[in-house]
Every structure is written in C-alpha cells, then in structure tokens.
Design a protein around this motif. Structure first.
Motif, PDB file in Angstrom:
ATOM      1  N   HIS A 170       0.832  -1.217   0.000  1.00  0.00           N
ATOM      2  CA  HIS A 170       0.000   0.000   0.000  1.00  0.00           C
ATOM      3  C   HIS A 170       0.855   1.251   0.000  1.00  0.00           C
ATOM      4  O   HIS A 170       0.555   2.232  -0.703  1.00  0.00           O
ATOM      5  CB  HIS A 170      -0.940  -0.009   1.217  1.00  0.00           C
ATOM      6  CG  HIS A 170      -2.320  -0.453   0.881  1.00  0.00           C
ATOM      7  ND1 HIS A 170      -3.270   0.378   0.348  1.00  0.00           N
ATOM      8  CD2 HIS A 170      -2.910  -1.681   0.987  1.00  0.00           C
ATOM      9  CE1 HIS A 170      -4.377  -0.297   0.148  1.00  0.00           C
ATOM     10  NE2 HIS A 170      -4.191  -1.559   0.530  1.00  0.00           N
ATOM     11  N   HIS A 171       1.911   1.233   0.771  1.00  0.00           N
ATOM     12  CA  HIS A 171       2.770   2.405   0.830  1.00  0.00           C
ATOM     13  C   HIS A 171       3.425   2.663  -0.532  1.00  0.00           C
ATOM     14  O   HIS A 171       3.498   3.816  -0.978  1.00  0.00           O
ATOM     15  CB  HIS A 171       3.847   2.182   1.904  1.00  0.00           C
ATOM     16  CG  HIS A 171       4.822   3.318   2.029  1.00  0.00           C
ATOM     17  ND1 HIS A 171       4.481   4.533   2.583  1.00  0.00           N
ATOM     18  CD2 HIS A 171       6.127   3.427   1.640  1.00  0.00           C
ATOM     19  CE1 HIS A 171       5.514   5.349   2.551  1.00  0.00           C
ATOM     20  NE2 HIS A 171       6.537   4.690   1.979  1.00  0.00           N
ATOM     21  N   GLN A 172       3.895   1.602  -1.169  1.00  0.00           N
ATOM     22  CA  GLN A 172       4.527   1.756  -2.489  1.00  0.00           C
ATOM     23  C   GLN A 172       3.513   2.278  -3.510  1.00  0.00           C
ATOM     24  O   GLN A 172       3.836   3.146  -4.337  1.00  0.00           O
ATOM     25  CB  GLN A 172       5.100   0.421  -2.962  1.00  0.00           C
ATOM     26  CG  GLN A 172       6.307  -0.063  -2.151  1.00  0.00           C
ATOM     27  CD  GLN A 172       6.818  -1.393  -2.655  1.00  0.00           C
ATOM     28  OE1 GLN A 172       7.017  -1.585  -3.839  1.00  0.00           O
ATOM     29  NE2 GLN A 172       7.003  -2.328  -1.733  1.00  0.00           N
ATOM     30  N   LEU A 173       2.282   1.749  -3.472  1.00  0.00           N
ATOM     31  CA  LEU A 173       1.253   2.189  -4.422  1.00  0.00           C
ATOM     32  C   LEU A 173       0.886   3.640  -4.183  1.00  0.00           C
ATOM     33  O   LEU A 173       0.681   4.423  -5.121  1.00  0.00           O
ATOM     34  CB  LEU A 173       0.035   1.278  -4.304  1.00  0.00           C
ATOM     35  CG  LEU A 173      -1.127   1.573  -5.258  1.00  0.00           C
ATOM     36  CD1 LEU A 173      -0.676   1.406  -6.708  1.00  0.00           C
ATOM     37  CD2 LEU A 173      -2.321   0.657  -4.968  1.00  0.00           C
ATOM     38  N   MET A 212       2.329  -0.197 -11.386  1.00  0.00           N
ATOM     39  CA  MET A 212       1.065  -0.048 -10.685  1.00  0.00           C
ATOM     40  C   MET A 212       0.240  -1.332 -10.788  1.00  0.00           C
ATOM     41  O   MET A 212      -0.321  -1.823  -9.794  1.00  0.00           O
ATOM     42  CB  MET A 212       0.265   1.132 -11.289  1.00  0.00           C
ATOM     43  CG  MET A 212      -1.014   1.478 -10.526  1.00  0.00           C
ATOM     44  SD  MET A 212      -2.022   2.652 -11.443  1.00  0.00           S
ATOM     45  CE  MET A 212      -0.845   3.973 -11.735  1.00  0.00           C
ATOM     46  N   LEU A 213       0.173  -1.920 -11.986  1.00  0.00           N
ATOM     47  CA  LEU A 213      -0.575  -3.165 -12.179  1.00  0.00           C
ATOM     48  C   LEU A 213       0.036  -4.286 -11.349  1.00  0.00           C
ATOM     49  O   LEU A 213      -0.674  -5.129 -10.789  1.00  0.00           O
ATOM     50  CB  LEU A 213      -0.591  -3.538 -13.664  1.00  0.00           C
ATOM     51  CG  LEU A 213      -1.365  -4.816 -14.030  1.00  0.00           C
ATOM     52  CD1 LEU A 213      -2.841  -4.703 -13.636  1.00  0.00           C
ATOM     53  CD2 LEU A 213      -1.232  -5.120 -15.524  1.00  0.00           C
ATOM     54  N   HIS A 214       1.356  -4.286 -11.248  1.00  0.00           N
ATOM     55  CA  HIS A 214       2.073  -5.297 -10.453  1.00  0.00           C
ATOM     56  C   HIS A 214       1.651  -5.203  -8.982  1.00  0.00           C
ATOM     57  O   HIS A 214       1.282  -6.207  -8.346  1.00  0.00           O
ATOM     58  CB  HIS A 214       3.580  -5.072 -10.618  1.00  0.00           C
ATOM     59  CG  HIS A 214       4.426  -5.949  -9.756  1.00  0.00           C
ATOM     60  ND1 HIS A 214       5.620  -5.517  -9.188  1.00  0.00           N
ATOM     61  CD2 HIS A 214       4.253  -7.226  -9.315  1.00  0.00           C
ATOM     62  CE1 HIS A 214       6.142  -6.504  -8.476  1.00  0.00           C
ATOM     63  NE2 HIS A 214       5.347  -7.543  -8.529  1.00  0.00           N
ATOM     64  N   LEU A 215       1.682  -3.995  -8.423  1.00  0.00           N
ATOM     65  CA  LEU A 215       1.329  -3.804  -7.012  1.00  0.00           C
ATOM     66  C   LEU A 215      -0.130  -4.143  -6.745  1.00  0.00           C
ATOM     67  O   LEU A 215      -0.472  -4.787  -5.739  1.00  0.00           O
ATOM     68  CB  LEU A 215       1.634  -2.366  -6.596  1.00  0.00           C
ATOM     69  CG  LEU A 215       3.126  -1.949  -6.599  1.00  0.00           C
ATOM     70  CD1 LEU A 215       3.267  -0.445  -6.348  1.00  0.00           C
ATOM     71  CD2 LEU A 215       3.887  -2.724  -5.528  1.00  0.00           C
ATOM     72  N   VAL A 216      -1.001  -3.718  -7.634  1.00  0.00           N
ATOM     73  CA  VAL A 216      -2.447  -3.958  -7.446  1.00  0.00           C
ATOM     74  C   VAL A 216      -2.743  -5.451  -7.496  1.00  0.00           C
ATOM     75  O   VAL A 216      -3.531  -5.969  -6.695  1.00  0.00           O
ATOM     76  CB  VAL A 216      -3.263  -3.195  -8.502  1.00  0.00           C
ATOM     77  CG1 VAL A 216      -4.742  -3.600  -8.445  1.00  0.00           C
ATOM     78  CG2 VAL A 216      -3.124  -1.689  -8.295  1.00  0.00           C
ATOM     79  N   LEU A 260       2.096 -12.542  -0.920  1.00  0.00           N
ATOM     80  CA  LEU A 260       2.881 -12.951  -2.096  1.00  0.00           C
ATOM     81  C   LEU A 260       3.715 -11.756  -2.532  1.00  0.00           C
ATOM     82  O   LEU A 260       3.187 -10.660  -2.718  1.00  0.00           O
ATOM     83  CB  LEU A 260       1.944 -13.399  -3.234  1.00  0.00           C
ATOM     84  CG  LEU A 260       2.640 -13.768  -4.554  1.00  0.00           C
ATOM     85  CD1 LEU A 260       3.484 -15.034  -4.372  1.00  0.00           C
ATOM     86  CD2 LEU A 260       1.600 -13.982  -5.667  1.00  0.00           C
ATOM     87  N   TYR A 261       5.005 -11.993  -2.663  1.00  0.00           N
ATOM     88  CA  TYR A 261       5.845 -10.878  -3.082  1.00  0.00           C
ATOM     89  C   TYR A 261       6.818 -11.407  -4.122  1.00  0.00           C
ATOM     90  O   TYR A 261       7.837 -12.026  -3.803  1.00  0.00           O
ATOM     91  CB  TYR A 261       6.597 -10.288  -1.886  1.00  0.00           C
ATOM     92  CG  TYR A 261       6.994  -8.840  -2.083  1.00  0.00           C
ATOM     93  CD1 TYR A 261       6.180  -7.811  -1.619  1.00  0.00           C
ATOM     94  CD2 TYR A 261       8.161  -8.502  -2.768  1.00  0.00           C
ATOM     95  CE1 TYR A 261       6.510  -6.482  -1.816  1.00  0.00           C
ATOM     96  CE2 TYR A 261       8.504  -7.176  -2.964  1.00  0.00           C
ATOM     97  CZ  TYR A 261       7.675  -6.162  -2.499  1.00  0.00           C
ATOM     98  OH  TYR A 261       8.006  -4.855  -2.698  1.00  0.00           O
ATOM     99  N   VAL A 262       6.462 -11.188  -5.431  1.00  0.00           N
ATOM    100  CA  VAL A 262       7.290 -11.657  -6.543  1.00  0.00           C
ATOM    101  C   VAL A 262       7.468 -10.512  -7.531  1.00  0.00           C
ATOM    102  O   VAL A 262       6.820  -9.465  -7.404  1.00  0.00           O
ATOM    103  CB  VAL A 262       6.649 -12.875  -7.243  1.00  0.00           C
ATOM    104  CG1 VAL A 262       6.653 -14.088  -6.327  1.00  0.00           C
ATOM    105  CG2 VAL A 262       5.232 -12.558  -7.709  1.00  0.00           C
ATOM    106  N   THR A 263       8.286 -10.725  -8.535  1.00  0.00           N
ATOM    107  CA  THR A 263       8.593  -9.664  -9.506  1.00  0.00           C
ATOM    108  C   THR A 263       7.452  -9.479 -10.489  1.00  0.00           C
ATOM    109  O   THR A 263       6.524 -10.297 -10.576  1.00  0.00           O
ATOM    110  CB  THR A 263       9.872 -10.011 -10.284  1.00  0.00           C
ATOM    111  OG1 THR A 263       9.688 -11.267 -10.957  1.00  0.00           O
ATOM    112  CG2 THR A 263      11.067 -10.117  -9.353  1.00  0.00           C
ATOM    113  N   GLY A 264       7.535  -8.401 -11.277  1.00  0.00           N
ATOM    114  CA  GLY A 264       6.474  -8.036 -12.209  1.00  0.00           C
ATOM    115  C   GLY A 264       6.256  -9.023 -13.337  1.00  0.00           C
ATOM    116  O   GLY A 264       5.189  -9.012 -13.972  1.00  0.00           O
TER     117      GLY A 264
END
Length: 686
Positions: free
Chosen positions: A595-598, A611-615, A628-632
């Motif tokens: 949320h902070h990054q977005l 943005m699509l990656h974070l959402v 889940l925390y993976v790359t774009g």
C-alpha cells in the motif's frame, strides 16, 4: 698327294697337345680353330691399341677363347707394351695420360677430388685412380692429401682458402655458435671442415676462443663472449646480492654455477643455497634484525625475493645456529621467527577471549545445541591470538608451540564458576549491531520464502508453479544464504577489525553496514567466494549444505530443514511458521508495504506496469489471505488466478489495463489507470 681329312687332322693336333709334342696352341671355344700365342698376342695388341681401354672379358669374347688364356698372354706382353693392367682392365699409356689430365682438370676447378666419387662416376677401379693420382701428387707439388681423409686429394690453394673461410667465420662470432651449422653454411666437405677446424684451434697462436665438443656436436665459444658473460654474472650478483643457478646456467652453459662463483669470490663471502647464491652480507643484515625482534619476524621480507621456501629455511637455520643461546627464538618454518617471550605473552593475554568463549559455549549447550562436551579447537586458538593483533599466518604456525598451554588454560577456565550466561563472545558494539540487523533480515526472508511457497501451491497452472519455484530458489533463497554468510562471519568474529581483515569475504565493511549488495548475481559471488576462499576461521558447513540444496533445486527440503526445523537454531524463540499469528503478522507487514509503495507511485503511462504489479499482489493477498511478493514478470499468471474471484467490472478494468500495456496504447487509457490506482488502494486487509 691325297688331302688329310679334317677330322683326322684335328685328332693329330689334339694328340700332339695331350702328349706335349705341340706347345703354344689354343683351341677356340667353338672347336673350329686352333690359335697360336703369336696370333693371340697380335689380336690382343690390335684391340687394346684400337680401343685404348678394354677388359679381359671382351678380348676373350672376340677371340672365342677362355679368359685365362687371354690373361696369360697379357701377362707376357704387357711389360713391353707399357700398358696399365688393373684387375681385368687393360689401358694404353695414352688412355692413362688422358685420365690423368681429366682428373687434374677437375681438381684445378673444384680444388678437391674424392677418389671414391670419381670411381663411381668414371666406372674405373679405385686402385687405378688412386695409382694415377699418387703419381700426379709425386710429379706435381701443388696437390696433396691428409692422412685423416686419405680418399680426398686437394690443391694447396684450396686448402688455404678453406682454412681462411673457417677462420674468418670464427672471428665474426660474438656468441657461442654450433660448428654443425657453420659446416652446413660453408662449401667445404664435412671431414675436411672438421680436420681444418681442429688444426686452426690447436694452433698455439689461436686466441679467438675455444672449441667445446667434437665434430658436429662442437660449439665454438669466443673468448670475448666468455669474458662478457662472466662479467654480466658478476654484475648481477654484485647488484642484487644474489643470483639463481638458472640465471647463471642461462647466461653461461659451459661451467657449473658453483665453479663459476667459487672461482670469482672468496668462499666466506657468499652462501650456497638450494637454488641460488646470496652474499654473506645479506645473511648478516637479516641476523642483526632477528636478534632484536620482540614479537615476530617474517624473514622472507629481509631476503631477496628469488629465494625458495627451502632457501629461506636454510638461511634461518644458519642464522639461528649463529645467534647466542641466551636469545630464545622459535623457528616457525617458512621463514617466520618469533620471540619465545611473545608466545608466552599471547597465551597469557588470551585469558579474556577464552573466558568469553567458554561462556558462549556453555550457553549453547544449555540451549540444546549439538554436542555434549566443550572443547577448544585449533581454530579457536588461532582466533584468540588474532584478537590480540597476531597475524593469521603467525597464529596458525604457533599451534604446535601453544596448543598444550592453551588447552590447559581453557580447561582451568571451564572449572571456574561464571555469571552472565546470556553474554555473547563479542562485546564489540559494531558486531552486535550488524548481527542484529542480519538476523532481522534472515527472519524476514524466512517468512517471505515460506509464504511465497504456500502461495505457489494455489496456482492451477503447473508451468506457473514451476516458474515461481525457480524464482524462489534463484532469488529469495539465494538472498537468504547471502545474509546467512554475513551473519556467520559476524557471529564468529571478535571485533570489527577482524571482519575487515577477513580473507573469506569479497565485500567491504560499507557493503555490510549499508546492506548494498542486493543483486542476486553479486550475492552468489559472495557465497561462492566464502566457500572457496574460506581461511578456515569460519565454520562454513551450514552454508555448503544449503548451497548444495539450492543447486539440486530441493526447495521443499530447504524449507523443511532450514526454515521450519531451524537446524542452525537461528530463530529460537520465534513462533512456528505454521502459526496463525505469524501468518497474520506477515500479511499485515506485506500489505502495508505494498500500500505504501502504491500510494507513493505517481499515475502515468510510464508507471502503469509497476502499478498493475502492485495492485495484482494486493488483490491476490486479499483473495487468498496469503502474502505474495514476486517480480512483475508474474503479473499475467497472477491475473489468471485472481480474475475469477472478482466482480466483472474489476475484471474488465484489469484486462483493459493489461492489454494497453501489451499493445503499447497507454496514452489512450489514462482514465483507466486512475481507476486502477483507486482500486488498489481499496484492497486493504481488515
């Protein structure tokens, strides 16, 4: 008178020959004629004079009689005729004179003549040509022959010319030269060349140099070359105070290095080592320094660099044998010498380190660490000495001289009651701070790997699962192992200086302090270097074990053995990874970070992929209640999993944004991007 029949006539002649009434008669081989010796002599004389040169075989064939009859007649008449008879060949004097003239002409042109070569060329008997040439030499003083090469006849002019060519060549040489090469370059017969060369060199007036070896193995060494090379050898020795055997042999190969130096210097002015010579003055300078050392000395630094390990040890042995027995020095081999008092000082001052070590080992045993006894290892002794400023090389070599005393001292400490059971070995503030940071990072990665693996199992597509597993192994597990290396170095170091001096790390202290090594490739380099270059100060067993798991792609084993069972006891006191509390905390932390990054991300055509990656990560977490925390690059497979769980309006929005990125039509969908940002901000965990 009635004619006598031919057969009766032949019978009368044959009986006369057999009874000795008729002599000097020879019957032809065809039986048709009888020839007397006078007839045979006449025919032979005519044929010899006509041909000038003819053999017995042709004469016998012409007369149709046996060869022995021809030889008998020739033997009778040759003296009167002045013929030359050689073997079966008969030559007139004119023919002999012609041969002699031809041979002289050839000798005058070429300067030398080989009898064997002329025998083969002219197809005449060797003895005939030798006889003719012997007569020629007797009659004419300009031709001669040497006993060393009796087959060759030469003119004196030719001999003098060859001798001059060889002498001129020898005068031109400034370095050693092969006589085989010289002979091949000269138009001189091989035997004659080496005969003349030997005569030249043996002449008392010859002072150009010397010949080493014989014939085609001979090497000519000019006097100037020898003088120059010996001068160079002395110059090198004088300038460097040392010279290797190889250098001497490369510069001058005709004498042994030992003989050359012994002939040029007083026997007390140099030392003969295994691979070189050094001046006695070098040894004396090193001796004066060694006599005054209070701690340790690397004799290698006091001696020329060309000395080998054996050379240095030999010099040390000589020096120590000359030093007074009142000075107690210890030879550590390899050129290291220490003062015995320094060793005792290290042992005595290690007390504080050993007390801290015993305290920590007892603490580990009380925490169910592997092992049921406490002992002092060689590595512990080395680290104790290093903590007092002793170099690792010296500390390692001191083991045979200090091990017993250190073990006794450590045993006494173990028997002493102690307080502060929670204390750790290092009291260094920097070490404590960095260890705390490293452990905190390991705890975070532990949870991240575990929950990423749990999330991976939710994906329906097998290919997506495999890709996610590869990502976890290659990136997250590698990062975990990298920070574990840092933690182990810190945990097994006494202070900041020890970490800085470590040869097991290929990064700087600033990299540890700033946690600046974030690239997976760089992290793998640090791990590989730690395993490969470990100076045995650190226990890398655990790191090697984990790396082997990662190489074999055993993610399940890594998670079970390392993260859940915690073999290294890094996470003691932590709740189990399967607990709801851990899951809840991990979800909250991940959601807060996303949320902070977005929130901080501006809305633009350039930032929409991020943005699509974070959402997509936020929605996945809300839908499945797993962080889940993976790359774009995993956005497409994440969308496939979450879209069926969303309202149609949100599905359309995500699909539209995704297609705009793929088709590069971003400027036309800025309104959708604002809607996407708002959608992501709504996905908070309750």
């Amino acid at each position: 008178m009635t004619a006598i029949p031919a057969s009766l006539f032949v019978q009368f002649i044959q009986q006369g020959l057999e009874k000795g009434f008729i002599n000097g008669i020879t019957k032809t081989l065809d039986g048709e004629y009888y020839c007397n010796d006078q007839y045979i002599e006449t025919c032979i004389s005519e044929l010899v004079e006509k041909n000038g040169k003819i053999n017995v075989e042709k004469l016998a064939e012409h007369l149709c009689i046996e060869q022995y009859n021809v030889k008998r007649v020739i033997q009778h008449i040759s003296a009167d005729k002045r013929w030359a008879v050689c073997d079966d060949l008969i030559l007139t004097q004119d023919c002999v004179d012609g041969i002699k003239k031809d041979l002289k002409s050839k000798m005058d042109v070429s300067g030398s003549l080989s009898i064997i070569a002329q025998t083969q060329q002219m197809k005449l008997p060797y003895s005939l040509l030798k006889s003719i040439l012997d007569d020629t030499m007797t009659a004419d003083g300009q031709y001669s022959r040497c006993s060393q090469i009796p087959d060759v006849i030469f003119t004196k002019t030719y001999m003098d010319g060859c001798q001059k060519k060889i002498l001129d060549a020898l005068k031109s040489f400034e370095e050693s030269y092969s006589m085989f090469k010289l002979q091949k370059s000269q138009d001189i017969q091989e035997d004659m060349f080496y005969m003349l060369l030997e005569q030249i060199v043996k002449n008392p007036s010859f002072d150009l140099g010397s010949l080493r070896g014989k014939r085609n193995r001979a090497i000519f060494e000019p006097s100037s070359f020898k003088k120059r090379q010996l001068s160079l050898i002395k110059s090198i020795f004088e300038s460097n105070d040392c010279i290797s055997y190889n250098s001497i042999e490369n510069l001058y190969t005709f004498s042994s290095p030992a003989d050359l130096i012994a002939d040029s210097y007083d026997k007390d002015s140099f030392l003969t080592l295994n691979s070189c010579f050094i001046k006695t003055t070098v040894k004396d300078k090193a001796k004066s320094i060694i006599e005054s050392i209070l701690e340790y000395c690397d004799v290698n630094d006091l001696l020329p660099a060309i000395l080998t390990f054996e050379d240095v040890n030999k010099v040390v042995d000589i020096i120590l044998s000359e030093i007074s027995s009142t000075i107690k020095l210890i030879d550590l081999d390899g050129g290291y010498v220490v003062n015995a008092a320094y060793v005792q000082k290290l042992i005595a001052e290690s007390d504080n380190y050993l007390r801290n070590l015993s305290r920590t080992l007892k603490q580990k045993l009380s925490k169910n660490y592997a092992g049921n006894s406490i002992h002092l290892s060689d590595n512990d002794i080395i680290k104790a000495f290093e903590s007092l400023g002793c170099p690792h090389t010296i500390a390692e070599r001191l083991l045979p001289f200090s091990r017993s005393a250190m073990l006794t001292q450590f045993s006494d400490i173990l028997q002493t009651p102690y307080i502060e059971t929670e204390a750790i070995v290092s009291g260094d503030a920097w070490i404590l701070e960095q260890k705390t940071r490293a452990l905190k990072k390991l705890e975070s990665l532990r949870q991240s790997i575990y929950f990423n693996d749990q999330a991976k199992k939710l994906f329906q597509d097998a290919a997506a699962q495999k890709s996610l597993e590869k990502y976890i192994l290659k990136n997250r597990c590698t990062e975990f192992l990298f920070h574990l290396v840092i933690y182990l170095v810190l945990d097994q170091s006494y202070n900041k200086a020890e970490v800085n001096q470590s040869t097991s790390l290929c990064i700087k202290l600033e990299d540890i302090e700033n946690q600046s090594i974030v690239d997976a490739k760089q992290q793998r380099c640090v791990i590989s270097y730690f395993i490969r270059e470990n100076d045995h100060k650190y226990d890398n067993t655990y790191v090697v074990e984990i790396e082997e798991m990662l190489k074999k792609k055993k993610l399940d084993q890594f998670i079970t053995s390392i993260l859940i069972k915690d073999k290294q006891h890094l996470f003691r006191g932590q709740l189990p990874l399967s607990s709801e509390q851990i899951k809840k905390t991990a979800n909250e932390i991940t959601n807060k970070q996303l949320h902070h990054q977005l929130q901080q991300l501006p809305i633009s055509a350039q930032t929409v992929p991020q943005m699509l990656h974070l959402v997509s990560l936020l929605i996945f977490q809300k839908v499945f209640q797993l962080p889940l925390y993976v790359t774009g690059k995993f956005v497409p497979v994440i969308l496939d999993e979450i879209l069926p769980h969303l309202p149609s309006k949100e599905q359309d929005l995500l699909n539209t944004v995704h297609l705009s990125i793929i088709n590069n039509q971003r400027q036309e969908h800025m309104q959708e991007y604002e809607s996407l940002h708002s959608l992501g901000m709504k996905y908070k965990l309750i």
